[in-house]
Design a protein around this motif. Sequence first.
Motif, PDB file in Angstrom:
ATOM      1  N   GLY B  69     111.339  15.185  -1.791  1.00 44.19           N
ATOM      2  CA  GLY B  69     110.347  14.834  -2.815  1.00 44.19           C
ATOM      3  C   GLY B  69     109.230  15.852  -2.931  1.00 44.19           C
ATOM      4  O   GLY B  69     109.196  16.866  -2.229  1.00 44.19           O
ATOM      5  N   LEU B 275     101.655   6.752  -4.029  1.00 46.28           N
ATOM      6  CA  LEU B 275     102.783   6.554  -3.112  1.00 46.28           C
ATOM      7  C   LEU B 275     103.009   5.051  -2.964  1.00 46.28           C
ATOM      8  O   LEU B 275     102.745   4.452  -1.922  1.00 46.28           O
ATOM      9  CB  LEU B 275     102.482   7.216  -1.758  1.00 46.28           C
ATOM     10  CG  LEU B 275     101.951   8.649  -1.849  1.00 46.28           C
ATOM     11  CD1 LEU B 275     101.562   9.174  -0.474  1.00 46.28           C
ATOM     12  CD2 LEU B 275     102.989   9.579  -2.468  1.00 46.28           C
ATOM     13  N   TYR B 301     105.403   9.145  -6.059  1.00 45.80           N
ATOM     14  CA  TYR B 301     106.712   8.741  -5.522  1.00 45.80           C
ATOM     15  C   TYR B 301     106.820   7.266  -5.914  1.00 45.80           C
ATOM     16  O   TYR B 301     106.111   6.438  -5.358  1.00 45.80           O
ATOM     17  CB  TYR B 301     106.740   8.798  -3.995  1.00 45.80           C
ATOM     18  CG  TYR B 301     106.892  10.151  -3.330  1.00 45.80           C
ATOM     19  CD1 TYR B 301     105.897  11.105  -3.384  1.00 45.80           C
ATOM     20  CD2 TYR B 301     108.030  10.442  -2.585  1.00 45.80           C
ATOM     21  CE1 TYR B 301     106.036  12.319  -2.727  1.00 45.80           C
ATOM     22  CE2 TYR B 301     108.171  11.652  -1.915  1.00 45.80           C
ATOM     23  CZ  TYR B 301     107.179  12.583  -1.999  1.00 45.80           C
ATOM     24  OH  TYR B 301     107.310  13.784  -1.334  1.00 45.80           O
ATOM     25  N   ASP B 330     107.657  12.011  -9.452  1.00 47.70           N
ATOM     26  CA  ASP B 330     108.994  11.749  -8.937  1.00 47.70           C
ATOM     27  C   ASP B 330     109.216  10.247  -9.058  1.00 47.70           C
ATOM     28  O   ASP B 330     108.661   9.467  -8.278  1.00 47.70           O
ATOM     29  CB  ASP B 330     109.059  12.222  -7.477  1.00 47.70           C
ATOM     30  CG  ASP B 330     110.468  12.527  -7.027  1.00 47.70           C
ATOM     31  OD1 ASP B 330     111.288  11.602  -7.024  1.00 47.70           O
ATOM     32  OD2 ASP B 330     110.736  13.699  -6.676  1.00 47.70           O
TER      33      ASP B 330
END
Lengths: 298, 469
Positions: B69, B275, B301, B330
Amino acid sequence: MDNKRLNILPVPTFGWLGVNDAVREIAVLPDVESITVECRQTEPVRIDLSDNKEYEINVCANEGESLTVIEYNTADSSSVSTKIKAKSGSRVKLIQVIAAAGQTVNNVSAEVLDNASFEYVLLTLSGADTLCEIKADLAGRGAGFDANIGYKVSNEDKLDINLLASHKGKKTVSNIAVSGVLSNKADKTFKGTIDFLNGAVGAVGAEKEEVLLLDESVINKTVPLILCAEEDVEGSHGASIGRIDEKQVFYMQSRGLDEQRIYELMANAKIIRLLKYIDDEQTLLRINNALDGGNNDE
Amino acid sequence: MKEKTNVNDIDRSLYDFRNEEDESEYFDSGLSKEIIRAISDEKNDTDWMREFRLRSLEIYQKTKMVDWGPSIEGLDVDNIVTYIRQKSRMNTDWEAVPDDIKDTFERLGIPQAERESLAGVGAQYDSELVYHNVRKEVAESGVVYTDLESAMHDERYAEMIRQHFMKLVPPTDHKFAALHGAVWSGGSFVYVPKGVCLEIPLQSYFRLNAKGAGQFEHTLIILEEGSYLHFIEGCSAPKYYEAGLHAGCVELYVGRNATLRYSTIENWSKNMYNLNTKRALVEEGGKIEWVSGSFGSHVSYLYPMSILNGRGASAEFTGITFAGEGQNLDTGAKVVHNAPDTSSYINTKSISKSGGISTFRSAVTVNKNAEGSRSAVNCESLMLDRISRSDTVPVMDIRTNKADIGHEAKIGRISDEAVFYLMSRGLDEDSAKAMIVRGFADNVSKELPLEYAMEMNNLIGLEMKGSIG
């Protein structure tokens, strides 16, 4: 035995999926044989890989030349590295058939220059542990890469394929078609990557995999990547994984075939698709014998 | 000379305002047992929660950073303030909320949305909920919508929460799940009783105003058999030069034949590391529908996961990601088919522009017991210039022969043929391209209530100007 990390995915992903690499104990082979193929050949160059050793094969097609190389691997355990250089306007066709027993580590790397083409055919019929890494570097303008891959994996065998098509040159083209059949505790991973690098203006890449799963004991992992750092490109991939279509089964049953025979036919169809790309009678005969042998074993 | 068509970045002026902070309310940055105990004291945690936090801290310290990632090198958790004491207690009366905080949410349109189109609203400012309210008729139907911490101290829900809290996303899941377990604060608890269908959505809005801070809210939703809920989550922060961190956690339990739609419009500022972890467990005949718009943050993420655990359970994921300058987003989805006749459909779009990096990442796992299951994944990426990047990283892990799995992906630029066709219908080239780009984002906006679809369109700010060059 050495423990090695092979077939590394160009962009790693979730670790728990176990697809970022293939860690294997690799047998140390005592002998190395080097083979060079570089002159114009009217007939295909047939290379028989039947001994347990490392093979280093270098193939070079000069400008405007055409060359076909056929590698038939029946070794119990082998490591094969095939390096290809396709110079401007040349055409190289590499056919690899793996009908091995034990572990095969198979590496192919190709550099494809302006308007050259690299056609790759891989057929894996057997092998307890087969690892294939294929890298096509489409460096020149208009370079082309066609990959046709078929596999038949069964009897607890493992197959791990890691293919990378790097589009560097303008108007480069790649087509990757993969099909296979899994049965009887087969464990297969196919990782296919189309990488459009910055500057690959007008590049086109397509990838497709069709997998037929014949029973509940199999493991199939499909990892089709597209990496893109260029605006003016077209990339696509598709995958279809599953069982035989019920309508097809019904149709064939209505024609008098029993279910087991239908599955055999459909399984072989995934492999037979590839035979049209193998324009060599000797090799086709060997493949047919290997397929018949496989059927008899079943 | 003609000017090249330009697609503007997201207009963030609506979100980039900030209030002055009283830094005496900040806890020390970094992580230690002392800080965790202080957070626990502040929240009057039960014994099991205090132990849970400390155990999560140990797991955090032992767990390695992810080795895949986008890079998170710019994030130093030791410099992140994990908890900020709030000046006021949580209110159910909007007028009792402090003026500066009230003003923030007024500017974001939250009270107006509550009046016009929501069944209930929760508003979190930095580490704590400042407002939570639910319509009287919704409360009377037995629906519980409150802040998680109050619910934990309410004997009616305490045991239910204990049985579900971080069971779907255990602290061992990954490093930032462990961090969340140690320092979580705020978030919502929703309970929808058997057979109750909420016709209008609930919404939680998360605002991180403080610089160099983290937000770690926990959302826990439990839907009983045959119920229906649409839950909307919004988030934003003003831009600072210091890195901020969002490591929230969402756990969704969807009962038999229940349906949950979980919509997110994420618009963190470009200094934020997002995250976040989201996961749903879906029982027999149940359905989870994710609608996700990712526009903000420096690094994201984000892969909502659906575990289809009962026969006939299903999941749908519809998402769009817009990565502009300085962003590495991502995003994607994960599905585990763990029962017969389950189905999943993932449909995503991503746009990369001005050096932005967008990655679609997915995992579809079909276990041996998932006979008769189906899955289809479709992702499309649009590159708007040559300096951006767009990657597609899907994985399918299939372990039964009685499933049908399909995957399709496309990447490219705006199609010349489509522009030509629209021009043949009388549009000029600018308008044609603008229409195509707006249409590209349509898969998400049409899944949202009208007010939010309009907000999203505003957020995308796809303004086309000039002619084609």
